[in-house]
Every structure is written in structure tokens, then in C-alpha cells.
Design an enzyme around this catalytic site. Sequence first.
Site, PDB file in Angstrom:
ATOM      1  N   SER A  64       0.817  -1.208   0.000  1.00 37.66           N
ATOM      2  CA  SER A  64       0.000   0.000   0.000  1.00 37.66           C
ATOM      3  C   SER A  64       0.855   1.264   0.000  1.00 37.66           C
ATOM      4  O   SER A  64       2.018   1.252   0.401  1.00 37.66           O
ATOM      5  CB  SER A  64      -0.924   0.015   1.213  1.00 37.66           C
ATOM      6  OG  SER A  64      -1.637  -1.196   1.304  1.00 37.66           O
TER       7      SER A  64
HETATM    8  N1  SAH Z   1      -0.705  -4.994   3.992  1.00 34.61           N
HETATM    9  C1  SAH Z   1       0.049  -5.268   2.784  1.00 34.61           C
HETATM   10  C2  SAH Z   1      -0.675  -4.868   1.514  1.00 34.61           C
HETATM   11  C3  SAH Z   1      -1.448  -5.994   1.065  1.00 34.61           C
HETATM   12  S1  SAH Z   1      -2.258  -6.027  -0.486  1.00 34.61           S
HETATM   13  C4  SAH Z   1       1.422  -4.644   2.838  1.00 34.61           C
HETATM   14  O1  SAH Z   1       1.705  -3.903   3.778  1.00 34.61           O
HETATM   15  O2  SAH Z   1       2.236  -4.938   1.948  1.00 34.61           O
HETATM   16  C5  SAH Z   1      -3.580  -7.087   0.010  1.00 34.61           C
HETATM   17  C6  SAH Z   1      -3.182  -8.477   0.378  1.00 34.61           C
HETATM   18  O3  SAH Z   1      -4.375  -9.141   0.808  1.00 34.61           O
HETATM   19  C7  SAH Z   1      -2.649  -9.299  -0.789  1.00 34.61           C
HETATM   20  O4  SAH Z   1      -1.393  -9.832  -0.449  1.00 34.61           O
HETATM   21  C8  SAH Z   1      -3.700 -10.397  -0.970  1.00 34.61           C
HETATM   22  O5  SAH Z   1      -3.150 -11.644  -1.374  1.00 34.61           O
HETATM   23  C9  SAH Z   1      -4.291 -10.477   0.416  1.00 34.61           C
HETATM   24  N2  SAH Z   1      -5.622 -11.091   0.482  1.00 34.61           N
HETATM   25  C10 SAH Z   1      -6.662 -10.933  -0.374  1.00 34.61           C
HETATM   26  N3  SAH Z   1      -7.718 -11.669   0.032  1.00 34.61           N
HETATM   27  C11 SAH Z   1      -7.333 -12.305   1.183  1.00 34.61           C
HETATM   28  C12 SAH Z   1      -7.970 -13.209   2.082  1.00 34.61           C
HETATM   29  N4  SAH Z   1      -9.209 -13.646   1.905  1.00 34.61           N
HETATM   30  N5  SAH Z   1      -7.264 -13.656   3.143  1.00 34.61           N
HETATM   31  C13 SAH Z   1      -5.998 -13.243   3.363  1.00 34.61           C
HETATM   32  N6  SAH Z   1      -5.338 -12.391   2.545  1.00 34.61           N
HETATM   33  C14 SAH Z   1      -5.989 -11.924   1.469  1.00 34.61           C
END
Ligand code: SAH
Length: 218
Positions: A64
Site C-alpha cells: 500500500s
Molecule cells: N498490507 C500489505 C498490503 C497488502 S495487499 C502490505 O503492507 O504490503 C492485500 C493483500 O491481501 C494481498 O497480499 C492479498 O493476497 C491479500 N488477500 C486478499 N484476500 C485475502 C484473504 N481472503 N485472506 C488473506 N489475505 C488476502
Amino acid sequence: MGGHPTADIERMEFQLGLRRRGISDQAVLRAMDEVPREYFVAAELADSAYADQALPIACGQTISQPYVVAYMTEQLEVVAQHRVLEIGTGSGYQAAVLSRIVREVVSVERYRTLANLARERLKTLGYSNVDIVAGDGFAGAPERAPFDRIIVTAAAERVPDALVEQLGEGGKLVLPLGPRDGPQYIVKLSKAATGELTREKLIAVRFVPLLPGKAREL
Ligand code: SAH
């Protein structure tokens, strides 16, 4: 990093940018200063690590934008004794920022590849109070509940019931809500001692979708 003058200026501007955009919680600003974002992106993107933008990571996901990480962390109103659940580990950056403020972070990621990379990274950096779990975030982490705070870093159309259940009394849940290609907003839910929920709509954002189930291995 490493005392390179350009890098120092970049990091100073990074802090100033966050303050200018309204981040004022000292613990949040300190945590954003402590965590080296360049370690959470691919080497070829390290030069952009302190620009205020989301960047691509493995498995087609993104780390993000720093402002949004700081904003959501501030809205979460975390203090040192809190246990926090994060859904969507991604690179592990948001978890790392939280780990500098709170007692314990449990972070759930649906891609095992991302979970493993983030775990290694946090271990290398010595952030030992983060536990990364490969699993489906829609289910939360029931065996570790209740949590003082829950943050979701992928956009859902609706608040997952399991997460509301796993939020303790006086707890807060901060998440992006909205359709995949439509308007999304950060929403903050507060759970009263009576169990009653209040909802606040905050800023407009753009997140990758919260997808159901654990990912098939990439
Ligand atoms: N917080 C992260 C940004 C993540 S982007 C950072 O600091 O880098 C969103 C993430 O959510 C992705 O890696 C995606 O794979 C994950 N995601 C999406 N759906 C999900 C679910 N149902 N359970 C767990 N993770 C999920």
C-alpha cells in the site's frame, strides 16, 4: 539506508509528507520512520520505496501507499498493550509498522508465497512480535481471538462476520469497503461493551480485492 545522504533526505521528506497530509500521532510517525520500506519491495523498486505510492509485489499484489498505511494505523488507535489482527499480509510492511507500536500482531495472507517471504523479511529485520499465518482472512484467526484491533488491507464489499465476532469489547476494525472497480472507502467500526457497533466512513481509497479462500499455490 545506511547513512547515504540522498536516502536520509528522502526519508526526511517522507516524514514531512506524512505530517503535511495530516498524520499527527507521534507513535505512528515514529513507526513509519523506523521501518525501512525498501526492504519490503523488489530490489529494482528500492529507488521508489519512499515515494508516496503503492508498488507491485509478488503474486500480482501491491504494497500500500505509505500515506494510507499511516492513515489506517492512526485510525486504528493502537496502544502498546494491544493485540492486533491484520488480514492481507502482502509484503509485511503494514504488519511491521504495527509491530513497532503494539504488543503482538497476527497477520493472515491467502498466498503462501507472500506469507513465507514476509515471514523471512520480518525475521531478518528482527521484528519478532509478528506471527504470519497462511490462510483465508474471511475466517480471521479464531484460535487467537479476541483482538483489540483488526485491520484489513484488501477491499471487501461487506464486513466479514468472523472479523466482527473476533473483535473484543471496545475493539476497532478498520477496513476498505467497496466494489472491486467502484468507489472504496476506509470504514471504521467500533464495538461497544454492549456489543453494539458504530460505523464511520473515512477517506476514499483504492485497494486490491479481498478474495475468498486460500490461494492455489503460485
Ligand atoms: N498490507 C500489505 C498490503 C497488502 S495487499 C502490505 O503492507 O504490503 C492485500 C493483500 O491481501 C494481498 O497480499 C492479498 O493476497 C491479500 N488477500 C486478499 N484476500 C485475502 C484473504 N481472503 N485472506 C488473506 N489475505 C488476502
